[in-house]
Design a protein around this motif. Structure first.
Motif, PDB file in Angstrom:
ATOM      1  N   VAL A 135       0.841  -1.204   0.000  1.00 42.69           N
ATOM      2  CA  VAL A 135       0.000   0.000   0.000  1.00 42.69           C
ATOM      3  C   VAL A 135       0.874   1.252   0.000  1.00 42.69           C
ATOM      4  O   VAL A 135       2.011   1.226   0.471  1.00 42.69           O
ATOM      5  CB  VAL A 135      -0.928   0.061   1.240  1.00 42.69           C
ATOM      6  N   MET A 136       0.305   2.332  -0.551  1.00 46.34           N
ATOM      7  CA  MET A 136       0.933   3.653  -0.404  1.00 46.34           C
ATOM      8  C   MET A 136      -0.180   4.667  -0.192  1.00 46.34           C
ATOM      9  O   MET A 136      -1.326   4.465  -0.614  1.00 46.34           O
ATOM     10  CB  MET A 136       1.757   4.015  -1.640  1.00 46.34           C
ATOM     11  N   ARG A 137       0.148   5.746   0.485  1.00 46.74           N
ATOM     12  CA  ARG A 137      -0.833   6.803   0.714  1.00 46.74           C
ATOM     13  C   ARG A 137      -0.065   8.112   0.819  1.00 46.74           C
ATOM     14  O   ARG A 137       0.630   8.343   1.799  1.00 46.74           O
ATOM     15  CB  ARG A 137      -1.646   6.529   1.986  1.00 46.74           C
ATOM     16  N   GLY A 138      -0.158   8.924  -0.200  1.00 46.09           N
ATOM     17  CA  GLY A 138       0.588  10.175  -0.260  1.00 46.09           C
ATOM     18  C   GLY A 138       1.599  10.123  -1.398  1.00 46.09           C
ATOM     19  O   GLY A 138       1.678  11.032  -2.214  1.00 46.09           O
ATOM     20  N   GLU A 139       2.360   9.025  -1.461  1.00 48.17           N
ATOM     21  CA  GLU A 139       3.368   8.904  -2.512  1.00 48.17           C
ATOM     22  C   GLU A 139       2.747   8.907  -3.907  1.00 48.17           C
ATOM     23  O   GLU A 139       3.367   9.365  -4.865  1.00 48.17           O
ATOM     24  CB  GLU A 139       4.198   7.626  -2.339  1.00 48.17           C
ATOM     25  N   GLU A 140       1.503   8.376  -4.032  1.00 49.11           N
ATOM     26  CA  GLU A 140       0.864   8.339  -5.356  1.00 49.11           C
ATOM     27  C   GLU A 140       0.694   9.745  -5.920  1.00 49.11           C
ATOM     28  O   GLU A 140       0.733   9.933  -7.138  1.00 49.11           O
ATOM     29  CB  GLU A 140      -0.493   7.604  -5.281  1.00 49.11           C
ATOM     30  N   THR A 141       0.556  10.736  -5.040  1.00 54.08           N
ATOM     31  CA  THR A 141       0.399  12.116  -5.502  1.00 54.08           C
ATOM     32  C   THR A 141       1.740  12.698  -5.935  1.00 54.08           C
ATOM     33  O   THR A 141       1.822  13.478  -6.891  1.00 54.08           O
ATOM     34  CB  THR A 141      -0.273  12.956  -4.395  1.00 54.08           C
ATOM     35  N   GLN A 142       2.812  12.296  -5.244  1.00 53.75           N
ATOM     36  CA  GLN A 142       4.152  12.699  -5.678  1.00 53.75           C
ATOM     37  C   GLN A 142       4.463  12.087  -7.043  1.00 53.75           C
ATOM     38  O   GLN A 142       5.056  12.729  -7.918  1.00 53.75           O
ATOM     39  CB  GLN A 142       5.199  12.252  -4.652  1.00 53.75           C
ATOM     40  N   MET A 175       7.006  18.019  -6.295  1.00 50.25           N
ATOM     41  CA  MET A 175       6.252  16.940  -6.924  1.00 50.25           C
ATOM     42  C   MET A 175       4.881  16.757  -6.258  1.00 50.25           C
ATOM     43  O   MET A 175       3.887  16.506  -6.929  1.00 50.25           O
ATOM     44  CB  MET A 175       7.040  15.622  -6.857  1.00 50.25           C
ATOM     45  N   THR A 176       4.856  16.911  -4.925  1.00 50.99           N
ATOM     46  CA  THR A 176       3.573  16.805  -4.221  1.00 50.99           C
ATOM     47  C   THR A 176       2.610  17.883  -4.714  1.00 50.99           C
ATOM     48  O   THR A 176       1.447  17.600  -5.051  1.00 50.99           O
ATOM     49  CB  THR A 176       3.782  16.967  -2.699  1.00 50.99           C
ATOM     50  N   LEU A 177       3.107  19.110  -4.776  1.00 53.20           N
ATOM     51  CA  LEU A 177       2.250  20.213  -5.218  1.00 53.20           C
ATOM     52  C   LEU A 177       1.807  20.002  -6.672  1.00 53.20           C
ATOM     53  O   LEU A 177       0.631  20.212  -7.012  1.00 53.20           O
ATOM     54  CB  LEU A 177       3.003  21.543  -5.056  1.00 53.20           C
ATOM     55  N   ALA A 178       2.733  19.567  -7.515  1.00 53.38           N
ATOM     56  CA  ALA A 178       2.378  19.307  -8.923  1.00 53.38           C
ATOM     57  C   ALA A 178       1.307  18.226  -9.017  1.00 53.38           C
ATOM     58  O   ALA A 178       0.403  18.295  -9.865  1.00 53.38           O
ATOM     59  CB  ALA A 178       3.627  18.890  -9.705  1.00 53.38           C
ATOM     60  N   GLY A 179       1.391  17.228  -8.135  1.00 57.28           N
ATOM     61  CA  GLY A 179       0.385  16.160  -8.134  1.00 57.28           C
ATOM     62  C   GLY A 179      -0.974  16.668  -7.685  1.00 57.28           C
ATOM     63  O   GLY A 179      -2.018  16.264  -8.235  1.00 57.28           O
ATOM     64  N   LEU A 180      -0.976  17.546  -6.702  1.00 56.92           N
ATOM     65  CA  LEU A 180      -2.240  18.120  -6.230  1.00 56.92           C
ATOM     66  C   LEU A 180      -2.845  19.039  -7.293  1.00 56.92           C
ATOM     67  O   LEU A 180      -4.067  19.058  -7.498  1.00 56.92           O
ATOM     68  CB  LEU A 180      -2.007  18.872  -4.905  1.00 56.92           C
ATOM     69  N   ILE A 181      -1.983  19.789  -7.980  1.00 54.88           N
ATOM     70  CA  ILE A 181      -2.462  20.654  -9.075  1.00 54.88           C
ATOM     71  C   ILE A 181      -3.065  19.801 -10.195  1.00 54.88           C
ATOM     72  O   ILE A 181      -4.131  20.108 -10.737  1.00 54.88           O
ATOM     73  CB  ILE A 181      -1.293  21.527  -9.615  1.00 54.88           C
ATOM     74  N   ALA A 182      -2.394  18.683 -10.504  1.00 56.47           N
ATOM     75  CA  ALA A 182      -2.910  17.794 -11.564  1.00 56.47           C
ATOM     76  C   ALA A 182      -4.268  17.229 -11.165  1.00 56.47           C
ATOM     77  O   ALA A 182      -5.183  17.125 -11.999  1.00 56.47           O
ATOM     78  CB  ALA A 182      -1.910  16.669 -11.838  1.00 56.47           C
TER      79      ALA A 182
END
Lengths: 299, 299
Positions: free
Chosen positions: A118-125, A283-290
């Motif tokens: 499992v992952m939670r958070g990394e998928e957004t990065q 990368m986290t922010l870019a993932g949230l923007i996406a």
């Protein structure tokens, strides 16, 4: 003061971070808090977020895109895992919850049935890295407490494997018989490189090589800088031995804290495997923007 | 009440144990205390020992043979290590200190220059096993917090290797993200055997297999009995992979706590390597008796 058009949130176990964003996805302001999942109860999430954003909140409704432990079973609202192979998380898979004026979209983690992971958070990065590198086909390694090795191809997360090396390092360096041997924050690049090679060549002897750090200190007075680098090198070397099917012959990207990424980069380089490093917060922010973009323009 | 002719002492880090012995090396009485090395300062040793023996002490002088952490640098009096290859410790290598009526003989530990390794206390258990099995030529494994694999031949300790598997199990089961997954004392022989085989076949993936225990619980609700046995099996399997040069084709004896010895015995048996088990307290006492004999009749 400029008000937020929307809010981006990375809610971790021990900390959380939120950005007030404008309509062009530029950051107006960034705020931190130590009110991570481990410190608060489910009913406290709306208040923590509203207090943190404060005067940045607009008068009317505002959307918040949230990744991380807020979506865990013991978080704000559970956002069930999406199973691989899958696209990075989008608004379509988010769990929505209204908290006063804030419409919160909590992104799910990603799971794998076999081997269980499992992952939670990394998928957004990962999503952020894929948004910034749309043609990337290879492996993203996210070093940390629970390091992830993730195979990405054709815009999908294909498979992944999590290694507990970071947590084992923290336990051994902080609480084991080795804690005095490795005290402080000294370092030796040479000892690190040797230990990586040693662990990769003979992974089974890990627990013996670990005790040898202590014995070497007792018998030979070896310094904490060498001991600390050796401990780190043994654990990262063991991990590289186990993760070889992931990185061998692949295009590799490292996403994580810069000092740790540089250690992995150095260890991989010694194996003839070059890796690029990307900033984890970007990368986290870019993932949230996406993910936010999929709210405006559903895929 | 019968008085002690001499005293046998095993002084550990967290506990100590002393036996009042008669002139024929029979036990008159056995006493325990939690005044281990970690709890007391050097000047407290004489008082702790005298108080524990109390009315068992004779009126005149009495000898005490002591093994374990009393001889560590931070113990009562440092008894420097004897380097391998060496005979088991005897009075000739003990450090003598007078404490009132008690003449204490503190036995040294054993060290190895390359690879660096140390033991303190186990050498006396080995001496006891060798005294009881004078023609033994093979490997003695002493499972515990820091498990020792010891090659013994022609009456000498030839070489040894210490694995931190036991301490890693304690840290992971008590303080890591796995602690909830493995809570309680449930067990599964089948899960243990599978995990041993798995770790031996692919030692490099240890840190990933460990995280998989957690993920398997989250995704499949796997019980704590299976999870706990798997954690133990992965660590013992990794150790057996690393210690293979020690046990392969050798006569093997296990000296330690019985439940842990049975796990090692079962794991070794699955590799076609039968091992006998000897009681650790009996072996410690036999080793102290053998050392005391060298006081009466120097070798």
């Amino acid at each position: 003061m400029q008000k937020a058009d929307w809010i981006a949130v990375d809610w971790g176990t021990s900390h959380m971070r939120a950005w007030a964003m404008d309509a062009q996805d530029k950051v107006i302001a960034e705020r931190h808090s130590d009110r991570g999942m481990g410190q608060i109860t489910p009913d406290q999430y709306p208040g923590v977020l509203a207090d943190l954003m404060g005067e940045l909140l607009p008068d009317g409704p505002v959307q918040a895109i949230i990744c991380g432990m807020a979506g865990a079973r013991q978080g704000w609202v559970e956002a069930p895992y999406t199973a691989v192979p899958c696209n990075p998380p989008s608004a379509a898979t988010a769990v929505q919850v209204q908290a006063g004026q804030i419409a919160a979209f909590i992104l799910p983690g990603v799971s794998q049935a076999s081997p269980p992971d499992v992952m939670r958070g990394e998928e957004t990065q990962i999503a952020g890295f894929m948004a910034a590198n749309s043609k990337f086909d290879g492996v993203i390694c996210l070093p940390g407490t629970h390091t992830k090795w993730v195979h990405v191809s054709a815009g999908e997360i294909v498979s992944f494997q999590t290694f507990m090396s970071g947590e084992i390092f923290a336990l051994l360096s902080g609480q084991s018989v080795l804690r005095h041997s490795v005290a402080g924050d000294g370092w030796s690049d040479e000892a690190f490189a040797e230990a990586v090679a040693d662990a990769m060549a003979r992974p089974g002897t890990l627990a013996a090589k670990l005790f040898s750090i202590r014995a070497d200190g007792l018998l030979n007075g070896t310094g904490a800088d060498v001991a600390r680098a050796r401990l780190s090198g043994l654990l990262i070397g063991l991990e590289l031995a186990g993760a070889r099917p992931y990185w061998l012959g692949q295009d590799i990207a490292l996403v994580g804290a810069a000092p740790l990424c540089r250690l992995y980069q150095s260890a991989l380089s010694a194996q003839g495997a070059p890796a690029r490093i990307a900033d984890v917060t970007e990368m986290t922010l870019a993932g949230l923007i996406a993910a936010h973009a999929t709210l405006k323009d559903p895929q």
